[in-house]
Design a protein around this motif. Structure first.
Motif, PDB file in Angstrom:
ATOM      1  N   ARG A 132      19.136  55.796 -33.158  1.00 58.72           N
ATOM      2  CA  ARG A 132      20.409  56.805 -33.049  1.00 58.72           C
ATOM      3  C   ARG A 132      19.941  57.777 -32.115  1.00 58.72           C
ATOM      4  NH1 ARG A 132      23.705  56.110 -37.739  1.00 58.72           N
ATOM      5  NH2 ARG A 132      22.665  54.827 -39.467  1.00 58.72           N
ATOM      6  N   PRO A 177      28.244  64.879 -33.147  1.00 63.40           N
ATOM      7  CA  PRO A 177      28.012  65.892 -34.058  1.00 63.40           C
ATOM      8  C   PRO A 177      26.755  66.444 -33.729  1.00 63.40           C
ATOM      9  CG  PRO A 177      28.639  63.899 -35.470  1.00 63.40           C
ATOM     10  CD  PRO A 177      28.486  63.298 -33.755  1.00 63.40           C
ATOM     11  N   VAL A 200      23.304  65.551 -42.682  1.00 65.58           N
ATOM     12  CA  VAL A 200      23.189  64.084 -43.116  1.00 65.58           C
ATOM     13  C   VAL A 200      21.715  63.855 -42.469  1.00 65.58           C
ATOM     14  CG1 VAL A 200      23.850  61.495 -43.436  1.00 65.58           C
ATOM     15  CG2 VAL A 200      25.451  63.563 -43.097  1.00 65.58           C
ATOM     16  N   GLU A 221      21.835  65.162 -38.768  1.00 66.36           N
ATOM     17  CA  GLU A 221      23.132  65.178 -38.259  1.00 66.36           C
ATOM     18  C   GLU A 221      24.021  66.253 -38.954  1.00 66.36           C
ATOM     19  OE1 GLU A 221      23.815  60.552 -37.015  1.00 66.36           O
ATOM     20  OE2 GLU A 221      25.233  61.752 -37.786  1.00 66.36           O
ATOM     21  N   GLY A 222      24.467  67.282 -38.183  1.00 65.62           N
ATOM     22  CA  GLY A 222      25.587  68.100 -38.906  1.00 65.62           C
ATOM     23  C   GLY A 222      26.639  67.178 -39.591  1.00 65.62           C
ATOM     24  N   PHE A 223      27.010  67.554 -40.936  1.00 69.87           N
ATOM     25  CA  PHE A 223      27.885  66.889 -41.624  1.00 69.87           C
ATOM     26  C   PHE A 223      29.288  67.149 -41.346  1.00 69.87           C
ATOM     27  CE2 PHE A 223      30.738  66.142 -44.960  1.00 69.87           C
ATOM     28  CZ  PHE A 223      30.469  65.093 -45.535  1.00 69.87           C
ATOM     29  N   PHE A 261      35.365  65.293 -41.613  1.00 72.14           N
ATOM     30  CA  PHE A 261      36.234  64.825 -40.836  1.00 72.14           C
ATOM     31  C   PHE A 261      37.940  64.554 -41.439  1.00 72.14           C
ATOM     32  CE2 PHE A 261      33.312  61.381 -42.190  1.00 72.14           C
ATOM     33  CZ  PHE A 261      34.126  60.915 -42.843  1.00 72.14           C
ATOM     34  N   ASN A 271      30.305  58.621 -33.588  1.00 69.77           N
ATOM     35  CA  ASN A 271      29.322  58.310 -34.702  1.00 69.77           C
ATOM     36  C   ASN A 271      28.209  57.328 -34.144  1.00 69.77           C
ATOM     37  OD1 ASN A 271      27.669  58.296 -37.081  1.00 69.77           O
ATOM     38  ND2 ASN A 271      29.105  56.960 -37.888  1.00 69.77           N
TER      39      ASN A 271
END
Ligand code: AMP
Length: 366
Positions: A98, A113, A136, A173-175, A178, A258
Protein backbone atom coordinates in the motif's frame (compact mmCIF):
# COMPACT_ATOMS: atom_id res chain seq x y z
CA UNK A 1 -3.73 -19.07 -28.25
CA UNK A 2 -2.63 -21.00 -25.17
CA UNK A 3 -3.05 -18.97 -22.01
CA UNK A 4 -1.66 -19.78 -18.58
CA UNK A 5 -3.38 -18.29 -15.55
CA UNK A 6 -1.79 -18.06 -12.13
CA UNK A 7 -4.58 -18.71 -9.65
CA UNK A 8 -7.57 -20.93 -10.40
CA UNK A 9 -10.28 -19.10 -8.47
CA UNK A 10 -13.50 -17.61 -9.82
CA UNK A 11 -11.73 -14.86 -11.75
CA UNK A 12 -9.62 -17.43 -13.59
CA UNK A 13 -12.74 -19.46 -14.22
CA UNK A 14 -14.59 -16.50 -15.74
CA UNK A 15 -11.54 -15.58 -17.83
CA UNK A 16 -11.52 -19.03 -19.39
CA UNK A 17 -15.28 -18.99 -19.99
CA UNK A 18 -14.96 -15.68 -21.83
CA UNK A 19 -12.45 -16.81 -24.44
CA UNK A 20 -13.38 -20.44 -25.10
CA UNK A 21 -15.83 -19.20 -27.77
CA UNK A 22 -12.97 -17.94 -29.89
CA UNK A 23 -10.78 -20.94 -29.40
CA UNK A 24 -8.36 -19.99 -26.64
CA UNK A 25 -7.04 -22.80 -24.48
CA UNK A 26 -6.22 -22.50 -20.81
CA UNK A 27 -3.96 -23.98 -18.17
CA UNK A 28 -4.12 -22.98 -14.51
CA UNK A 29 -1.57 -22.90 -11.72
CA UNK A 30 -2.82 -23.01 -8.16
CA UNK A 31 -1.61 -24.39 -4.84
CA UNK A 32 -5.02 -26.07 -4.42
CA UNK A 33 -5.90 -28.97 -6.75
CA UNK A 34 -9.61 -28.31 -6.03
CA UNK A 35 -9.82 -24.64 -7.10
CA UNK A 36 -12.93 -23.33 -8.96
CA UNK A 37 -11.34 -23.29 -12.42
CA UNK A 38 -10.23 -26.91 -12.14
CA UNK A 39 -13.51 -28.09 -13.69
CA UNK A 40 -12.77 -26.18 -16.87
CA UNK A 41 -9.17 -26.73 -17.82
CA UNK A 42 -5.92 -28.46 -17.23
CA UNK A 43 -4.50 -27.52 -13.84
CA UNK A 44 -0.98 -27.71 -12.45
CA UNK A 45 -0.95 -27.82 -8.66
CA UNK A 46 2.10 -26.28 -7.06
CA UNK A 47 3.40 -23.61 -4.74
CA UNK A 48 4.73 -20.29 -6.01
CA UNK A 49 8.29 -21.08 -4.93
CA UNK A 50 8.44 -24.38 -6.83
CA UNK A 51 10.57 -23.41 -9.85
CA UNK A 52 10.33 -26.81 -11.47
CA UNK A 53 6.54 -26.92 -11.27
CA UNK A 54 6.26 -23.34 -12.54
CA UNK A 55 8.37 -24.13 -15.59
CA UNK A 56 6.35 -27.28 -16.24
CA UNK A 57 3.24 -25.06 -16.17
CA UNK A 58 4.82 -22.53 -18.56
CA UNK A 59 5.85 -25.14 -21.11
CA UNK A 60 4.07 -24.55 -24.44
CA UNK A 61 2.10 -21.48 -23.34
CA UNK A 62 1.88 -18.34 -25.49
CA UNK A 63 1.10 -15.90 -22.70
CA UNK A 64 0.66 -15.96 -18.93
CA UNK A 65 -1.59 -13.79 -16.78
CA UNK A 66 -2.75 -13.88 -13.17
CA UNK A 67 -6.06 -13.60 -11.41
CA UNK A 68 -4.87 -12.30 -8.06
CA UNK A 69 -2.37 -9.67 -7.06
CA UNK A 70 -0.63 -11.62 -4.33
CA UNK A 71 1.23 -13.83 -6.78
CA UNK A 72 4.85 -13.54 -5.58
CA UNK A 73 6.70 -11.13 -7.88
CA UNK A 74 9.64 -13.59 -8.04
CA UNK A 75 7.38 -16.26 -9.55
CA UNK A 76 5.99 -13.85 -12.16
CA UNK A 77 9.47 -12.60 -13.01
CA UNK A 78 10.85 -16.11 -13.33
CA UNK A 79 8.02 -17.08 -15.70
CA UNK A 80 8.45 -13.90 -17.74
CA UNK A 81 11.92 -15.09 -18.81
CA UNK A 82 10.22 -17.94 -20.67
CA UNK A 83 6.75 -16.71 -21.62
CA UNK A 84 5.40 -13.12 -21.70
CA UNK A 85 3.59 -12.30 -18.43
CA UNK A 86 0.90 -9.59 -18.54
CA UNK A 87 0.06 -7.31 -16.78
CA UNK A 88 3.80 -6.63 -16.24
CA UNK A 89 5.15 -8.06 -12.96
CA UNK A 90 5.94 -4.49 -11.90
CA UNK A 91 2.20 -3.90 -11.56
CA UNK A 92 2.12 -6.74 -9.03
CA UNK A 93 4.94 -5.18 -7.09
CA UNK A 94 3.12 -1.83 -6.87
CA UNK A 95 -0.24 -3.24 -5.89
CA UNK A 96 1.15 -5.61 -3.26
CA UNK A 97 2.33 -2.84 -0.99
CA UNK A 98 0.00 0.00 0.00
CA UNK A 99 2.91 2.38 0.62
CA UNK A 100 4.50 1.74 -2.80
CA UNK A 101 1.06 2.04 -4.38
CA UNK A 102 0.25 5.36 -2.74
CA UNK A 103 3.77 6.57 -3.56
CA UNK A 104 3.11 5.87 -7.24
CA UNK A 105 -0.29 7.58 -7.13
CA UNK A 106 1.31 10.59 -5.48
CA UNK A 107 4.10 10.81 -8.08
CA UNK A 108 1.50 10.68 -10.84
CA UNK A 109 -0.53 13.47 -9.25
CA UNK A 110 -3.43 11.18 -8.30
CA UNK A 111 -5.00 12.37 -5.03
CA UNK A 112 -5.05 9.89 -2.13
CA UNK A 113 -6.26 10.04 1.51
CA UNK A 114 -3.76 11.39 4.07
CA UNK A 115 -1.44 8.56 5.17
CA UNK A 116 1.66 7.77 7.19
CA UNK A 117 3.75 4.55 7.24
CA UNK A 118 3.80 2.88 10.67
CA UNK A 119 6.49 0.45 11.78
CA UNK A 120 6.48 0.82 15.56
CA UNK A 121 4.21 1.79 18.45
CA UNK A 122 5.88 5.24 18.60
CA UNK A 123 5.30 5.74 14.90
CA UNK A 124 1.63 4.92 15.40
CA UNK A 125 1.29 7.75 17.94
CA UNK A 126 3.07 10.09 15.55
CA UNK A 127 0.82 8.97 12.67
CA UNK A 128 -2.34 9.53 14.74
CA UNK A 129 -1.10 13.07 15.44
CA UNK A 130 -0.39 13.70 11.77
CA UNK A 131 -3.46 12.08 10.20
CA UNK A 132 -5.97 12.76 12.98
CA UNK A 133 -8.94 10.60 14.02
CA UNK A 134 -10.95 8.81 12.81
CA UNK A 135 -8.38 6.84 10.85
CA UNK A 136 -7.91 3.36 9.40
CA UNK A 137 -4.89 1.23 10.32
CA UNK A 138 -4.05 -1.37 7.65
CA UNK A 139 -1.32 -3.89 7.00
CA UNK A 140 0.67 -2.71 3.98
CA UNK A 141 0.60 -6.21 2.46
CA UNK A 142 -1.66 -9.28 2.09
CA UNK A 143 -4.89 -7.55 3.07
CA UNK A 144 -8.07 -8.46 1.21
CA UNK A 145 -11.82 -8.10 1.76
CA UNK A 146 -11.23 -5.77 4.71
CA UNK A 147 -8.93 -8.24 6.51
CA UNK A 148 -5.90 -6.77 8.28
CA UNK A 149 -7.66 -3.47 9.03
CA UNK A 150 -8.85 -1.62 12.12
CA UNK A 151 -10.76 1.65 12.42
CA UNK A 152 -9.53 4.06 15.10
CA UNK A 153 -12.30 6.37 16.23
CA UNK A 154 -10.94 7.62 19.56
CA UNK A 155 -7.48 7.67 21.19
CA UNK A 156 -8.74 4.73 23.30
CA UNK A 157 -8.82 2.53 20.15
CA UNK A 158 -5.11 2.92 19.43
CA UNK A 159 -3.86 0.31 21.89
CA UNK A 160 -6.31 -2.39 20.79
CA UNK A 161 -5.57 -1.79 17.09
CA UNK A 162 -1.85 -2.03 17.82
CA UNK A 163 -2.22 -5.27 19.72
CA UNK A 164 -4.06 -6.92 16.76
CA UNK A 165 -1.99 -5.50 13.91
CA UNK A 166 1.32 -4.43 15.50
CA UNK A 167 4.57 -6.12 14.50
CA UNK A 168 3.77 -5.97 10.78
CA UNK A 169 4.44 -3.17 8.30
CA UNK A 170 1.41 -0.87 8.60
CA UNK A 171 -0.12 2.25 7.13
CA UNK A 172 -2.42 4.70 8.90
CA UNK A 173 -4.88 6.39 6.57
CA UNK A 174 -7.21 9.25 7.34
CA UNK A 175 -10.78 7.94 7.42
CA UNK A 176 -12.56 9.33 4.37
CA UNK A 177 -16.19 10.25 5.03
CA UNK A 178 -16.97 9.48 1.40
CA UNK A 179 -20.35 9.92 -0.27
CA UNK A 180 -19.78 6.74 -2.22
CA UNK A 181 -17.23 4.28 -3.54
CA UNK A 182 -16.62 4.07 -7.27
CA UNK A 183 -14.37 1.99 -9.44
CA UNK A 184 -13.03 2.37 -12.92
CA UNK A 185 -12.12 -0.57 -15.11
CA UNK A 186 -9.72 0.20 -17.92
CA UNK A 187 -8.04 -1.94 -20.55
CA UNK A 188 -4.80 -1.29 -22.39
CA UNK A 189 -3.83 -3.31 -25.45
CA UNK A 190 -0.53 -4.19 -27.13
CA UNK A 191 -0.42 -1.07 -29.29
CA UNK A 192 -1.10 1.17 -26.28
CA UNK A 193 -4.75 1.63 -27.25
CA UNK A 194 -6.81 2.16 -24.12
CA UNK A 195 -10.49 1.84 -23.40
CA UNK A 196 -12.62 2.38 -20.30
CA UNK A 197 -15.85 1.13 -18.84
CA UNK A 198 -18.16 3.71 -17.26
CA UNK A 199 -17.58 4.36 -13.55
CA UNK A 200 -19.56 1.98 -11.37
CA UNK A 201 -20.80 2.41 -7.80
CA UNK A 202 -19.78 -0.16 -5.18
CA UNK A 203 -21.38 -1.03 -1.86
CA UNK A 204 -19.40 -2.92 0.78
CA UNK A 205 -20.42 -4.55 4.03
CA UNK A 206 -17.85 -5.78 6.55
CA UNK A 207 -15.14 -4.94 4.03
CA UNK A 208 -16.64 -7.24 1.35
CA UNK A 209 -18.16 -6.02 -1.91
CA UNK A 210 -21.91 -6.73 -1.88
CA UNK A 211 -23.29 -4.78 -4.81
CA UNK A 212 -22.15 -2.95 -7.93
CA UNK A 213 -24.39 -0.55 -9.87
CA UNK A 214 -23.44 -0.10 -13.52
CA UNK A 215 -23.28 2.61 -14.60
CA UNK A 216 -22.92 4.58 -11.36
CA UNK A 217 -25.84 7.04 -11.20
CA UNK A 218 -25.23 10.78 -11.55
CA UNK A 219 -21.70 10.74 -12.89
CA UNK A 220 -20.79 13.99 -14.62
CA UNK A 221 -18.64 13.75 -17.72
CA UNK A 222 -16.00 15.68 -15.78
CA UNK A 223 -15.84 13.00 -13.09
CA UNK A 224 -15.59 10.17 -15.62
CA UNK A 225 -12.83 12.02 -17.45
CA UNK A 226 -10.88 12.72 -14.29
CA UNK A 227 -11.00 9.05 -13.28
CA UNK A 228 -9.89 8.02 -16.78
CA UNK A 229 -7.06 10.52 -16.62
CA UNK A 230 -5.81 8.95 -13.37
CA UNK A 231 -6.01 5.43 -14.77
CA UNK A 232 -4.26 6.47 -18.00
CA UNK A 233 -1.28 7.78 -16.05
CA UNK A 234 -0.94 4.45 -14.22
CA UNK A 235 -1.34 2.42 -17.42
CA UNK A 236 1.31 4.41 -19.21
CA UNK A 237 3.72 4.55 -16.30
CA UNK A 238 3.66 0.75 -15.95
CA UNK A 239 3.56 0.09 -19.71
CA UNK A 240 0.50 -1.90 -18.78
CA UNK A 241 -1.31 -4.61 -20.70
CA UNK A 242 -4.71 -5.99 -19.73
CA UNK A 243 -7.47 -4.88 -17.37
CA UNK A 244 -6.69 -2.55 -14.48
CA UNK A 245 -9.20 -1.74 -11.73
CA UNK A 246 -8.93 1.53 -9.83
CA UNK A 247 -10.96 1.89 -6.61
CA UNK A 248 -11.97 5.42 -5.73
CA UNK A 249 -13.71 7.37 -2.99
CA UNK A 250 -15.98 10.23 -4.04
CA UNK A 251 -16.63 13.01 -1.57
CA UNK A 252 -18.49 15.92 -3.10
CA UNK A 253 -16.45 16.87 -6.11
CA UNK A 254 -13.34 15.21 -4.72
CA UNK A 255 -12.07 11.92 -6.14
CA UNK A 256 -9.45 10.03 -4.08
CA UNK A 257 -7.71 6.82 -5.12
CA UNK A 258 -7.95 3.99 -2.60
CA UNK A 259 -6.19 1.15 -4.38
CA UNK A 260 -5.62 -0.54 -7.71
CA UNK A 261 -5.89 -4.16 -8.77
CA UNK A 262 -3.80 -5.33 -11.75
CA UNK A 263 -6.42 -7.82 -12.88
CA UNK A 264 -10.07 -8.34 -13.65
CA UNK A 265 -12.13 -7.19 -10.70
CA UNK A 266 -15.27 -8.14 -8.79
CA UNK A 267 -16.74 -4.71 -9.58
CA UNK A 268 -16.56 -5.59 -13.29
CA UNK A 269 -18.52 -8.87 -13.21
CA UNK A 270 -21.67 -7.10 -14.42
CA UNK A 271 -19.89 -6.56 -17.76
CA UNK A 272 -20.45 -10.22 -18.74
CA UNK A 273 -24.06 -9.37 -19.57
CA UNK A 274 -24.02 -5.60 -19.14
CA UNK A 275 -21.45 -4.53 -21.73
CA UNK A 276 -20.81 -5.28 -25.38
CA UNK A 277 -17.50 -6.91 -24.37
CA UNK A 278 -16.88 -8.20 -20.84
CA UNK A 279 -13.85 -7.29 -18.74
CA UNK A 280 -12.75 -10.93 -19.00
CA UNK A 281 -12.86 -11.03 -22.79
CA UNK A 282 -11.15 -7.66 -23.05
CA UNK A 283 -8.38 -8.73 -20.68
CA UNK A 284 -7.65 -11.74 -22.86
CA UNK A 285 -7.87 -9.75 -26.08
CA UNK A 286 -5.37 -7.28 -24.61
CA UNK A 287 -2.80 -9.80 -23.41
CA UNK A 288 -3.05 -11.78 -26.66
CA UNK A 289 -2.38 -8.67 -28.73
CA UNK A 290 -5.84 -8.69 -30.32
CA UNK A 291 -8.04 -5.63 -30.92
CA UNK A 292 -9.99 -4.53 -27.84
CA UNK A 293 -13.77 -4.90 -27.81
CA UNK A 294 -16.36 -2.18 -27.34
CA UNK A 295 -17.18 -1.30 -23.72
CA UNK A 296 -20.56 0.17 -24.61
CA UNK A 297 -23.27 -0.73 -22.10
CA UNK A 298 -26.21 -3.00 -22.73
CA UNK A 299 -28.85 -1.28 -20.63
CA UNK A 300 -28.32 -1.00 -16.88
CA UNK A 301 -27.03 -3.67 -14.53
CA UNK A 302 -26.75 -4.38 -10.86
CA UNK A 303 -24.40 -7.12 -9.66
CA UNK A 304 -25.03 -8.80 -6.32
CA UNK A 305 -22.41 -11.03 -4.74
CA UNK A 306 -23.49 -14.32 -3.21
CA UNK A 307 -21.65 -14.57 0.08
CA UNK A 308 -21.65 -17.63 2.32
CA UNK A 309 -24.73 -19.34 0.86
CA UNK A 310 -26.30 -20.40 -2.42
CA UNK A 311 -29.83 -19.33 -3.41
CA UNK A 312 -32.13 -21.84 -5.13
CA UNK A 313 -31.30 -22.01 -8.83
CA UNK A 314 -34.93 -22.22 -10.04
CA UNK A 315 -35.98 -19.13 -8.11
CA UNK A 316 -33.13 -16.95 -9.37
CA UNK A 317 -33.61 -18.09 -12.95
CA UNK A 318 -37.32 -17.27 -12.79
CA UNK A 319 -36.55 -13.55 -12.47
CA UNK A 320 -36.37 -11.88 -15.90
CA UNK A 321 -32.98 -10.36 -16.61
CA UNK A 322 -31.28 -12.22 -13.73
CA UNK A 323 -28.04 -14.03 -14.64
CA UNK A 324 -26.59 -16.48 -12.16
CA UNK A 325 -22.90 -17.31 -11.91
CA UNK A 326 -21.73 -19.96 -9.45
CA UNK A 327 -18.05 -20.56 -8.80
CA UNK A 328 -18.06 -24.24 -7.76
CA UNK A 329 -16.99 -23.29 -4.23
CA UNK A 330 -18.17 -24.83 -0.98
CA UNK A 331 -20.26 -22.21 0.89
CA UNK A 332 -18.60 -20.90 4.05
CA UNK A 333 -19.37 -17.74 6.03
CA UNK A 334 -17.89 -14.66 4.36
CA UNK A 335 -16.88 -16.58 1.22
CA UNK A 336 -17.81 -15.36 -2.26
CA UNK A 337 -19.52 -18.34 -3.89
CA UNK A 338 -21.15 -16.66 -6.86
CA UNK A 339 -22.88 -13.57 -8.14
CA UNK A 340 -26.08 -12.53 -9.86
CA UNK A 341 -26.25 -9.77 -12.42
CA UNK A 342 -29.67 -8.25 -12.92
CA UNK A 343 -29.88 -6.43 -16.22
CA UNK A 344 -32.50 -4.48 -18.06
CA UNK A 345 -32.84 -2.36 -21.18
CA UNK A 346 -35.70 -0.51 -19.55
CA UNK A 347 -34.56 1.29 -16.37
CA UNK A 348 -38.10 1.16 -14.94
CA UNK A 349 -37.92 -2.67 -14.81
CA UNK A 350 -34.72 -2.79 -12.82
CA UNK A 351 -35.96 -1.93 -9.28
CA UNK A 352 -38.59 -4.68 -9.40
CA UNK A 353 -36.16 -7.29 -10.68
CA UNK A 354 -33.63 -6.23 -8.07
CA UNK A 355 -36.15 -6.51 -5.29
CA UNK A 356 -37.10 -10.02 -6.38
CA UNK A 357 -33.46 -11.15 -6.46
CA UNK A 358 -32.59 -9.42 -3.18
CA UNK A 359 -35.47 -11.28 -1.49
CA UNK A 360 -34.31 -14.64 -2.84
CA UNK A 361 -30.75 -14.00 -1.63
CA UNK A 362 -31.93 -12.87 1.82
CA UNK A 363 -34.20 -15.92 2.18
CA UNK A 364 -31.23 -18.20 1.49
CA UNK A 365 -29.22 -16.51 4.24
CA UNK A 366 -26.91 -14.41 2.01
P1 AMP B 1 -9.34 -1.69 1.06
O1 AMP B 1 -8.86 -3.06 1.44
O2 AMP B 1 -8.30 -0.64 1.21
O3 AMP B 1 -9.99 -1.66 -0.29
O4 AMP B 1 -10.52 -1.34 2.09
C1 AMP B 1 -11.74 -2.06 2.12
C2 AMP B 1 -12.91 -1.11 2.36
O5 AMP B 1 -12.73 -0.41 3.61
C3 AMP B 1 -13.02 0.00 1.32
O6 AMP B 1 -13.70 -0.44 0.18
C4 AMP B 1 -13.78 1.05 2.12
O7 AMP B 1 -15.15 0.73 2.21
C5 AMP B 1 -13.17 0.93 3.50
N1 AMP B 1 -12.02 1.86 3.63
C6 AMP B 1 -10.75 1.58 3.32
N2 AMP B 1 -9.93 2.63 3.52
C7 AMP B 1 -10.70 3.63 3.97
C8 AMP B 1 -10.46 4.99 4.35
N3 AMP B 1 -9.23 5.53 4.33
N4 AMP B 1 -11.53 5.74 4.74
C9 AMP B 1 -12.77 5.20 4.78
N5 AMP B 1 -13.05 3.94 4.44
C10 AMP B 1 -12.06 3.14 4.04
Amino acid sequence: VRVGILGAGQLGRMLALAAYPFGFRFRFYDPSPYAPAGQLAEQVAGTYDDTERLLEFADGLDVITYEFENVPVEAATLLSRHVPVYPPPQALEVSQDRITEKGLFGRLGIPVPAYVAVNSREELDYAVDRVGLPAVLKTTRWGYDGKGQAILRTPGDVEAAWSTLGGRALILEGFVGFDRELSLLSVRGRTGETTFYPLVENHHREGILRKTIAPAPDVSSGLQERAQGYASRILEELDYLGVLALELFQKGDELLANEMAPRVHNSGHWSIEGAETSQFENHLRAIAGLPLGSTVLRGQSVMLNLIGSLPPLEEVLSVPGAHLHLYAKEPRPGRKVGHITVRSDDPTDLPQRMEAVTKIIAASGG
